[in-house]
Scaffold this motif. Structure first.
Motif, PDB file in Angstrom:
ATOM      1  N   GLY A 303      -6.025  26.031  65.231  1.00 65.59           N
ATOM      2  CA  GLY A 303      -6.694  25.850  66.518  1.00 65.59           C
ATOM      3  C   GLY A 303      -5.813  25.107  67.501  1.00 65.59           C
ATOM      4  O   GLY A 303      -4.710  24.665  67.174  1.00 65.59           O
ATOM      5  N   ASP A 304      -6.322  24.945  68.711  1.00 65.05           N
ATOM      6  CA  ASP A 304      -5.599  24.225  69.761  1.00 65.05           C
ATOM      7  C   ASP A 304      -5.907  22.744  69.632  1.00 65.05           C
ATOM      8  O   ASP A 304      -6.852  22.222  70.232  1.00 65.05           O
ATOM      9  CB  ASP A 304      -6.028  24.744  71.145  1.00 65.05           C
ATOM     10  N   TYR A 305      -5.113  22.053  68.818  1.00 64.06           N
ATOM     11  CA  TYR A 305      -5.283  20.632  68.566  1.00 64.06           C
ATOM     12  C   TYR A 305      -4.039  19.885  69.029  1.00 64.06           C
ATOM     13  O   TYR A 305      -2.961  20.460  69.166  1.00 64.06           O
ATOM     14  CB  TYR A 305      -5.464  20.338  67.068  1.00 64.06           C
ATOM     15  N   LEU A 306      -4.193  18.582  69.203  1.00 62.02           N
ATOM     16  CA  LEU A 306      -3.039  17.707  69.417  1.00 62.02           C
ATOM     17  C   LEU A 306      -2.790  16.952  68.110  1.00 62.02           C
ATOM     18  O   LEU A 306      -3.674  16.259  67.606  1.00 62.02           O
ATOM     19  CB  LEU A 306      -3.288  16.713  70.545  1.00 62.02           C
ATOM     20  N   TRP A 307      -1.583  17.109  67.561  1.00 61.81           N
ATOM     21  CA  TRP A 307      -1.222  16.492  66.288  1.00 61.81           C
ATOM     22  C   TRP A 307      -0.221  15.357  66.525  1.00 61.81           C
ATOM     23  O   TRP A 307       0.685  15.486  67.348  1.00 61.81           O
ATOM     24  CB  TRP A 307      -0.579  17.511  65.364  1.00 61.81           C
ATOM     25  N   SER A 308      -0.362  14.276  65.762  1.00 61.04           N
ATOM     26  CA  SER A 308       0.562  13.144  65.848  1.00 61.04           C
ATOM     27  C   SER A 308       0.983  12.725  64.443  1.00 61.04           C
ATOM     28  O   SER A 308       0.161  12.691  63.520  1.00 61.04           O
ATOM     29  CB  SER A 308      -0.115  11.952  66.535  1.00 61.04           C
ATOM     30  N   ASN A 309       2.278  12.406  64.284  1.00 61.65           N
ATOM     31  CA  ASN A 309       2.732  11.892  62.990  1.00 61.65           C
ATOM     32  C   ASN A 309       2.860  10.377  63.002  1.00 61.65           C
ATOM     33  O   ASN A 309       3.422   9.779  62.086  1.00 61.65           O
ATOM     34  CB  ASN A 309       4.064  12.530  62.578  1.00 61.65           C
ATOM     35  N   GLY A 310       2.329   9.738  64.055  1.00 66.40           N
ATOM     36  CA  GLY A 310       2.310   8.283  64.080  1.00 66.40           C
ATOM     37  C   GLY A 310       1.481   7.744  62.927  1.00 66.40           C
ATOM     38  O   GLY A 310       0.498   8.361  62.502  1.00 66.40           O
ATOM     39  N   GLY A 351       4.247  22.601  58.145  1.00 69.87           N
ATOM     40  CA  GLY A 351       5.566  22.768  57.548  1.00 69.87           C
ATOM     41  C   GLY A 351       5.870  21.749  56.478  1.00 69.87           C
ATOM     42  O   GLY A 351       7.015  21.316  56.325  1.00 69.87           O
ATOM     43  N   GLY A 352       4.832  21.340  55.722  1.00 68.68           N
ATOM     44  CA  GLY A 352       5.036  20.393  54.641  1.00 68.68           C
ATOM     45  C   GLY A 352       4.977  18.940  55.053  1.00 68.68           C
ATOM     46  O   GLY A 352       5.068  18.055  54.200  1.00 68.68           O
ATOM     47  N   ARG A 353       4.808  18.674  56.346  1.00 66.86           N
ATOM     48  CA  ARG A 353       4.747  17.289  56.826  1.00 66.86           C
ATOM     49  C   ARG A 353       3.325  16.959  57.285  1.00 66.86           C
ATOM     50  O   ARG A 353       2.600  17.825  57.758  1.00 66.86           O
ATOM     51  CB  ARG A 353       5.752  17.060  57.963  1.00 66.86           C
ATOM     52  N   VAL A 354       2.957  15.696  57.168  1.00 65.90           N
ATOM     53  CA  VAL A 354       1.583  15.291  57.426  1.00 65.90           C
ATOM     54  C   VAL A 354       1.411  14.871  58.891  1.00 65.90           C
ATOM     55  O   VAL A 354       2.262  14.182  59.455  1.00 65.90           O
ATOM     56  CB  VAL A 354       1.167  14.147  56.478  1.00 65.90           C
ATOM     57  N   TYR A 355       0.326  15.325  59.500  1.00 69.17           N
ATOM     58  CA  TYR A 355      -0.004  14.998  60.887  1.00 69.17           C
ATOM     59  C   TYR A 355      -1.485  14.651  61.000  1.00 69.17           C
ATOM     60  O   TYR A 355      -2.315  15.158  60.237  1.00 69.17           O
ATOM     61  CB  TYR A 355       0.292  16.176  61.815  1.00 69.17           C
ATOM     62  N   MET A 356      -1.825  13.816  61.978  1.00 71.51           N
ATOM     63  CA  MET A 356      -3.209  13.475  62.288  1.00 71.51           C
ATOM     64  C   MET A 356      -3.668  14.306  63.487  1.00 71.51           C
ATOM     65  O   MET A 356      -2.921  14.496  64.448  1.00 71.51           O
ATOM     66  CB  MET A 356      -3.332  11.997  62.629  1.00 71.51           C
ATOM     67  N   ASN A 357      -4.916  14.763  63.433  1.00 69.79           N
ATOM     68  CA  ASN A 357      -5.496  15.580  64.492  1.00 69.79           C
ATOM     69  C   ASN A 357      -6.171  14.670  65.506  1.00 69.79           C
ATOM     70  O   ASN A 357      -7.308  14.222  65.319  1.00 69.79           O
ATOM     71  CB  ASN A 357      -6.506  16.558  63.881  1.00 69.79           C
ATOM     72  N   MET A 358      -5.469  14.399  66.608  1.00 68.37           N
ATOM     73  CA  MET A 358      -5.993  13.492  67.620  1.00 68.37           C
ATOM     74  C   MET A 358      -7.110  14.132  68.454  1.00 68.37           C
ATOM     75  O   MET A 358      -7.882  13.427  69.099  1.00 68.37           O
ATOM     76  CB  MET A 358      -4.853  13.018  68.532  1.00 68.37           C
ATOM     77  N   SER A 359      -7.198  15.461  68.424  1.00 68.34           N
ATOM     78  CA  SER A 359      -8.295  16.133  69.129  1.00 68.34           C
ATOM     79  C   SER A 359      -9.636  15.763  68.507  1.00 68.34           C
ATOM     80  O   SER A 359     -10.652  15.673  69.190  1.00 68.34           O
ATOM     81  CB  SER A 359      -8.106  17.650  69.086  1.00 68.34           C
ATOM     82  N   LEU A 360      -9.637  15.565  67.195  1.00 67.43           N
ATOM     83  CA  LEU A 360     -10.879  15.231  66.511  1.00 67.43           C
ATOM     84  C   LEU A 360     -11.385  13.861  66.954  1.00 67.43           C
ATOM     85  O   LEU A 360     -12.562  13.709  67.314  1.00 67.43           O
ATOM     86  CB  LEU A 360     -10.643  15.278  65.002  1.00 67.43           C
ATOM     87  N   THR A 361     -10.525  12.859  66.942  1.00 64.09           N
ATOM     88  CA  THR A 361     -10.981  11.527  67.332  1.00 64.09           C
ATOM     89  C   THR A 361     -11.307  11.459  68.817  1.00 64.09           C
ATOM     90  O   THR A 361     -12.232  10.750  69.226  1.00 64.09           O
ATOM     91  CB  THR A 361      -9.926  10.469  66.977  1.00 64.09           C
ATOM     92  N   ALA A 362     -10.563  12.217  69.645  1.00 64.00           N
ATOM     93  CA  ALA A 362     -10.878  12.247  71.072  1.00 64.00           C
ATOM     94  C   ALA A 362     -12.251  12.865  71.313  1.00 64.00           C
ATOM     95  O   ALA A 362     -13.033  12.384  72.148  1.00 64.00           O
ATOM     96  CB  ALA A 362      -9.809  13.029  71.829  1.00 64.00           C
TER      97      ALA A 362
END
Length: 824
Positions: A303-310, A351-362
């Protein structure tokens, strides 16, 4: 021999490369391949020899080699042959110019997009330029790194180029023939780039081989398509009336399937086939053997999400094996208040790396009327968004969002009840873990042991960290900002350092301070190993050996401790005492309250750090479990490429999960060969295409193209106050730590506890990933080392050896003198 006809019998691998050989084979078999020709590896080698580039290629870096190709003209004889071959196509056609290296599309080495390709090239001059750019793309950082990993020397690789008429596709896609009974076709409108690049979710059509019939058809909402333009290609919206319309008729799907079976028969193995339709007529654009049935790990396609690896990217900095990802998902389900909202994931694997979905918390924040509070809370944890990047909300109404979130809010209250148990957990965890590790080592009934003891303990470790992380979280987030407002950034960071732990300091500093204590004879080597032997840069990755597994590890660490941290700590303690005196003088009525707040903050950080250390013993315990499972089943490290549920199936006698190992291992190796992805990703992201783009950005990727141009300034969060000038040492991993000289400035993507031993050597620290509560910021504050964290672009703009100025009070980094000028 500079060019060959597409179907020439002499078009073999060493002459026309992997892609060219495959297309020649298809053309000779009479399959509908677009007309074209090969520019041979001989032409490439002639170009290299004429301009005496061999030595530069053998010893130069990627940027230097590519610049040499751009600087030299195409030899006249080669240019004349290419012009003649292009003119023989007739009518000045638009063509695709595709790289075809001798080290691609080989068994076990299928690596799509490793070199560059150019679409909609028209005219002989443009073709010549595109050919030369294809040659140069043999020497991108990505391509060099991939071949190095596979032991292919620079001297043995060469590149050809395939030039073919560009099919003006009405529809295109990919077909897979790996299933014994069925074929699968992915189809979308326009050129195939949207499908291959993951820009669109395609229709999926399944055909039964035996009866030549469509047995399943899933029609996607196709919003984007790639089209030709005068300048090349671009993505544009699909007309509304066609978005839900099937791309293929039944007859077209069956016709493509028959071509797929012909190609499979020609090669004698399962194939991955790229195809296009023009006015209903099929064309075969490429066919590759399916090697290991590689998988796609990419939640950005959901989906159209914003992902962050912070934050999570700091803890889990590398590409994960499938086993680790399954464990991280279990960890996330315990540690996060929200792990899934209406089917939208909180945490994703890209691609094997972990990201947080900031669209969900927003979206959750907006539904609760707490958008600003949630943004303010996340800022010190996940960092700032680049200019122009927006956070798309989930396609859910407020009512749907609140309904989906309701069950999760109760779980938060349950976690809070565990806070009182944290001291007991920390005290007893080492012994409990060691007891379970001993049981694992001697068990022949691992399934029962997992169900009864190992999995419950692993879940408890995760829940206890969740409790530690959430206790009075507001004090962690806001106290630093409140202090900075009163006393400035420099004194605020000093006031919030000096966090006292059980044996003197914060747990993140433990591995460093423990080494100094060994040298002073205060603790034994055995005591040190027992406390810190499980901590390492990749401690979430269960396939990674723990330091204690290396018998030489401790002696190597002791030898690397060239700077005693005691002096740094003593200096910081004195700075802390002076800062508190200034605070008392300036705000006598507020001093006592803020001292209590800081003490509370210190207690929370200490508790969180100690609980995390014991939680990592839980991952170490699971590593032992998987290793033992590998022994019992005779499959060794194959099991790291299965999920924990699949490992239990194998232990119970099933062999089916083992058929996935080769494909997943190939997928893992592919993603591991790519450079680290951007810290911020919006929308659909294809790691391979991104890595192949010579103009890729390492800080942000935005499929919506709203991001501002790359910043040429470097700024981030003030991690620890102070101003330092010095030589930048840009490190890709902690394994390069011996390159960091005393007094140099450490510049890297991200740090975690495994990097701590390098900090005393550094005069300052700069990271791409991070925020005020990140590892780099906290440890730098403790040691009094200036730090700027969360810059997102430091490793893009700072070169190894540059002289730079780091201001940890303002969060700015400036390149004073570039490396080449420093050396001169």
């Amino acid at each position: 021999m500079n060019t060959l006809a597409l179907a020439d019998p002499g078009a073999e691998l060493e002459i026309v490369g992997g892609k060219g050989e495959s297309l020649a084979r298809l053309a000779r078999a009479g399959l509908p391949v677009p007309a074209g020709f090969h520019v041979t590896t001989g032409a490439y080698r002639d170009f290299v020899a004429r301009h005496d580039l061999r030595e530069a290629i053998l010893s130069g870096d990627a940027a230097e080699i590519q610049a040499l190709f751009a600087a030299h003209e195409m030899p006249p004889e080669i240019a004349a042959d290419i012009r003649a071959a292009y003119e023989s196509l007739g009518g000045n056609p638009a063509v695709a110019v595709r790289s075809s290296a001798t080290a691609e599309d080989l068994p076990g080495m299928s690596f799509a997009g490793q070199q560059d390709s150019y679409l909609n090239i028209r005219g002989a001059d443009q073709v010549l330029d595109a050919v030369k750019r294809c040659w140069a793309s043999l020497w991108t950082e990505r391509a060099i790194a991939y071949r190095d990993r596979h032991g292919i020397s620079r001297d043995e690789v060469a590149i050809a180029v395939v030039v073919q008429e560009l099919v003006s596709a009405d529809a295109a896609g990919v077909m897979f023939t790996e299933d014994r009974d069925r074929l699968t076709i992915n189809a979308a409108w326009g050129l195939g780039e949207a499908v291959v690049g993951g820009l669109v979710t395609p229709d999926t059509v399944t055909i039964d081989r035996a009866v030549r019939m469509v047995v399943d058809q899933r029609i996607a909402a196709k919003t984007v398509m790639t089209v030709r333009t005068a300048e090349g290609t671009r993505e544009e919206p699909v007309p509304p009336g066609k978005r839900e319309e099937p791309v293929l008729t039944t007859a077209q799907a069956v016709g493509l399937a028959e071509l797929g079976m012909d190609i499979e028969e020609l090669y004698g193995r399962p194939m991955d086939v790229e195809w296009a339709l023009h006015r209903g007529r099929p064309h075969i654009l490429q066919a590759r053997p399916i090697t290991g049935q590689r998988e796609m790990w990419n939640d950005s396609l959901k989906g159209d999400y914003l992902w962050s690896n912070g934050n999570l990217g700091e803890a889990i900095p590398s590409v994960m094996t499938p086993c680790t990802w399954s464990l991280v998902q279990a960890f996330i389900s315990e540690i996060m208040i929200v792990s899934d909202l209406g089917g939208h994931p909180m945490c994703g694997n890209i691609g094997g790396r972990v990201y947080m979905n900031m669209s969900l918390t927003a979206s959750l924040g907006k539904a609760l009327g707490m958008s600003k509070k949630i943004r303010d809370t996340q800022l010190p944890i996940y960092g700032k968004l680049p200019e122009g990047v927006e956070t798309p909300l989930l396609p859910m109404s407020r009512w749907q969002t609140l309904k989906a979130a309701k069950p999760m809010l109760g779980g938060r209250r349950e976690i809070q009840k565990l806070v009182a148990r944290i001291p007991e957990y920390i005290a007893t965890a080492p012994a409990i873990t060691e007891e379970l590790r001993a049981k694992i080592a001697g068990s022949n009934d691992l399934v029962t042991l997992w169900q009864d003891e190992v999995e419950p303990r692993f879940a408890e470790c995760n829940r206890m960290l969740a409790a530690a992380a959430r206790q009075d979280a507001g004090s962690l987030v806001y106290l630093g900002a409140r202090l900075a407002k009163l006393v400035g950034e420099r004194d605020a960071t000093v006031l919030m350092s000096g966090v006292q732990g059980g044996d003197g300091r914060l747990e993140s500093l433990g591995p460093l301070l423990g080494l100094a204590r060994i040298k002073r004879g205060e603790i034994s080597r055995e005591e040190y190993i027992g406390r810190y032997g499980h901590r390492c840069p990749d401690e979430f990755e269960v396939s990674a050996a723990r330091p204690v597994e290396n018998p030489d590890w401790l002696e190597e660490q002791l030898a690397g401790l060239t700077v005693d941290p005691a002096e740094l700590l003593e200096r910081q303690e004195e700075a802390g005492r002076a800062a508190w005196r200034r605070f008392h003088e300036r705000y006598p009525r507020k001093a006592a309250k803020f001292r209590r707040d800081v003490d509370r903050w210190e207690a929370i950080v200490r508790s969180r750090e100690e609980t995390r250390s014991e939680m990592m013993r839980g991952f170490w315990m699971v590593r032992d479990f998987v290793l033992r499972a590998g022994e019992v089943t005779g499959r060794g490290d194959d099991l790291f490429f299965l999920t924990i549920a699949e490992i239990l199936d194998v232990l119970s006698g099933s062999r089916r999960p083992l058929t996935r190992v080769d494909g997943r291992r190939a997928t893992y190796e592919l993603y591991k060969s790519l450079p680290p992805y951007p810290g911020i990703i919006r929308g659909r992201f294809d790691p391979e295409r991104w890595a192949a783009d010579p103009d890729r950005r390492g800080d942000v990727y935005d499929a919506a193209a709203t991001v501002a141009p790359p910043s040429q300034t470097i700024s981030g969060f003030p991690g620890a106050a102070g101003v330092v000038e010095g030589t930048a040492r840009v490190l890709a991993s902690v394994a390069e730590g011996d390159r960091l000289g005393e007094g140099e400035i450490l510049v890297t993507t991200v740090t975690n506890v495994g990097w701590t031993l390098l900090f005393p050597r550094a005069s300052a620290v700069v990271t791409d990933v991070g925020a005020p509560l990140s590892h780099a910021a906290i440890v730098a504050r403790e040691l009094g080392i200036p730090a700027v964290v969360g810059t997102r672009n430091a490793t893009m703009l700072v070169r190894d050896g540059d002289r730079i100025r780091v201001d940890g009070s303002t969060g700015s980094v400036e390149v004073i003198t570039e490396a080449a000028l420093v050396l001169s």
